[in-house]
Motif scaffolding. Structure first.
Motif, PDB file in Angstrom:
ATOM      1  N   HIS A 103       0.827  -1.207   0.000  1.00 47.77           N
ATOM      2  CA  HIS A 103       0.000   0.000   0.000  1.00 47.77           C
ATOM      3  C   HIS A 103       0.862   1.258   0.000  1.00 47.77           C
TER       4      HIS A 103
ATOM      5  N   HIS B 131      -6.108  -2.389   9.574  1.00 51.10           N
ATOM      6  CA  HIS B 131      -7.114  -3.119   8.795  1.00 51.10           C
ATOM      7  C   HIS B 131      -7.110  -2.654   7.339  1.00 51.10           C
ATOM      8  N   GLY B 132      -7.671  -3.485   6.498  1.00 49.01           N
ATOM      9  CA  GLY B 132      -7.726  -3.229   5.061  1.00 49.01           C
ATOM     10  C   GLY B 132      -7.807  -4.561   4.341  1.00 49.01           C
ATOM     11  N   THR B 133      -7.665  -4.526   3.039  1.00 46.82           N
ATOM     12  CA  THR B 133      -7.730  -5.761   2.260  1.00 46.82           C
ATOM     13  C   THR B 133      -6.337  -6.360   2.142  1.00 46.82           C
TER      14      THR B 133
ATOM     15  N   GLY C  17     -11.024  -5.029   6.925  1.00 45.03           N
ATOM     16  CA  GLY C  17     -11.779  -3.835   7.259  1.00 45.03           C
ATOM     17  C   GLY C  17     -13.162  -4.129   7.806  1.00 45.03           C
TER      18      GLY C  17
ATOM     19  N   SER D 248     -12.716  -1.485  10.559  1.00 46.72           N
ATOM     20  CA  SER D 248     -13.326  -0.189  10.287  1.00 46.72           C
ATOM     21  C   SER D 248     -14.358   0.214  11.344  1.00 46.72           C
TER      22      SER D 248
ATOM     23  N   SER E  96      -6.712   2.219   9.230  1.00 44.10           N
ATOM     24  CA  SER E  96      -6.719   1.559   7.926  1.00 44.10           C
ATOM     25  C   SER E  96      -5.322   1.558   7.327  1.00 44.10           C
ATOM     26  N   VAL E  97      -5.040   0.550   6.533  1.00 48.39           N
ATOM     27  CA  VAL E  97      -3.726   0.453   5.899  1.00 48.39           C
ATOM     28  C   VAL E  97      -3.496   1.625   4.950  1.00 48.39           C
ATOM     29  N   ASN E  98      -4.579   2.159   4.382  1.00 45.33           N
ATOM     30  CA  ASN E  98      -4.445   3.318   3.496  1.00 45.33           C
ATOM     31  C   ASN E  98      -3.997   4.555   4.278  1.00 45.33           C
TER      32      ASN E  98
END
Length: 288
Positions: free
Chosen positions: A72, A208-210, A221, A225, A252-254
């Motif tokens: 990411h 979290h994230g994909t 997520g 989330s 979030s990982v983003n």
């Protein structure tokens, strides 16, 4: 008699002309009154054109760029127009996403510092996402020694900024994963010594994230989330003994990737530790 008068008149005219010419020279250039003398203009040499090289392109090296967080970070950096390279033990990932083709992949082992030399050529900033679990000794090597080697190599190479993705404290969990946290803190200490003005330490909790595992995508997520929404305003509860650290909000990982790239490239981003709440705050700010 007439011839003498005419001679005196001509001599007087000639003297007057010379005096006028000399008088004119007091305020500037000598002015010629003669019909055959034309003053030449000043000659100005043409200025030499100096080619100024364009500003250097930011080149970011992501350590562990084929992992969950590292991938990411690579994508976020590419989105911002940076030149991105990565070092990991496995090299190029097996996924076939388009962004993979835009990254320069290097295979190397951070426990062997010499394997970083080529990858660090021309690099202006580094983000390390290297970490792992296992026995205490193994965790210390991966989270501590490997990152310490990378920090020292980057400093010797003249890298400007270094961002280390570490981990939040979780109280009793720190004791259960002693090698993990001792390694992380040792790497943090080294970073602050080597990069006192350009070192940034991110301490997220649960990220979290994909997550891509082979050909399968795991949507972390779904759990993270909602917890982030609930716990992001719970900072005062962190002071509660024992259970307080467990209430650290997920991020979030983003968000982690966004702040990591900003910390690595923004010269005014403050050095030091950024906790989960700081990551959430910085991720919502617009980049310069």
């Amino acid at each position: 008699m007439m011839r003498a008068i005419a001679s005196r008149f001509l001599h007087s005219y000639s003297s007057t002309s010379k005096l006028g010419t000399v008088a004119a020279s007091k305020n500037g250039r000598l002015l010629s009154t003669g019909p055959t003398k034309v003053e030449e203009p000043f000659k100005v040499d043409e200025a030499e054109t100096v080619e100024v090289p364009p500003p250097p392109t930011e080149k970011l090296l992501v350590l562990g760029g084929n992992g969950f967080v590292g991938s990411h970070v690579c994508k976020e950096a590419l989105k911002r127009g940076l030149t991105v390279s990565s070092v990991s033990r496995s090299g190029r990932p097996s996924v076939h996403d388009a962004w993979v083709n835009e990254v320069f992949w290097h295979q190397g082992d951070l426990l062997l510092p010499d394997s970083l030399k080529d990858a660090l050529n021309g690099v202006t900033s580094v983000v390390s996402c290297v970490g792992g679990f296992g026995s205490n000794s193994h965790m210390y090597k991966i989270n501590g020694t490997a990152n310490i080697n990378a920090i020292r190599a980057a400093a010797e190479q003249g890298v400007k900024r270094f961002v280390y993705v570490s981990a939040a404290d979780f109280g009793l969990v720190n004791y259960l994963l002693q090698g993990y946290y001792e390694g992380k803190r040792a790497a943090e200490t080294e970073l602050m010594i080597r990069f006192p003005y350009g070192g940034v330490i991110l301490r997220p909790g649960f990220i979290h994230g994909t997550r891509q595992v082979g050909s399968m995508k795991i949507p972390l997520g779904v759990i993270g989330s909602p917890l982030e929404m609930v716990l992001k305003h719970s900072k005062p509860l962190n002071q509660i003994p024992v259970v307080g650290p467990l209430l650290t909000p997920p991020v979030s990982v983003n968000s982690v990737a966004r702040v990591a790239v900003r910390g690595a490239t923004d010269p005014v981003f403050p050095p030091g530790i950024v906790d989960a709440y700081g990551i959430l705050r910085h991720s919502q700010q617009k980049s310069v």
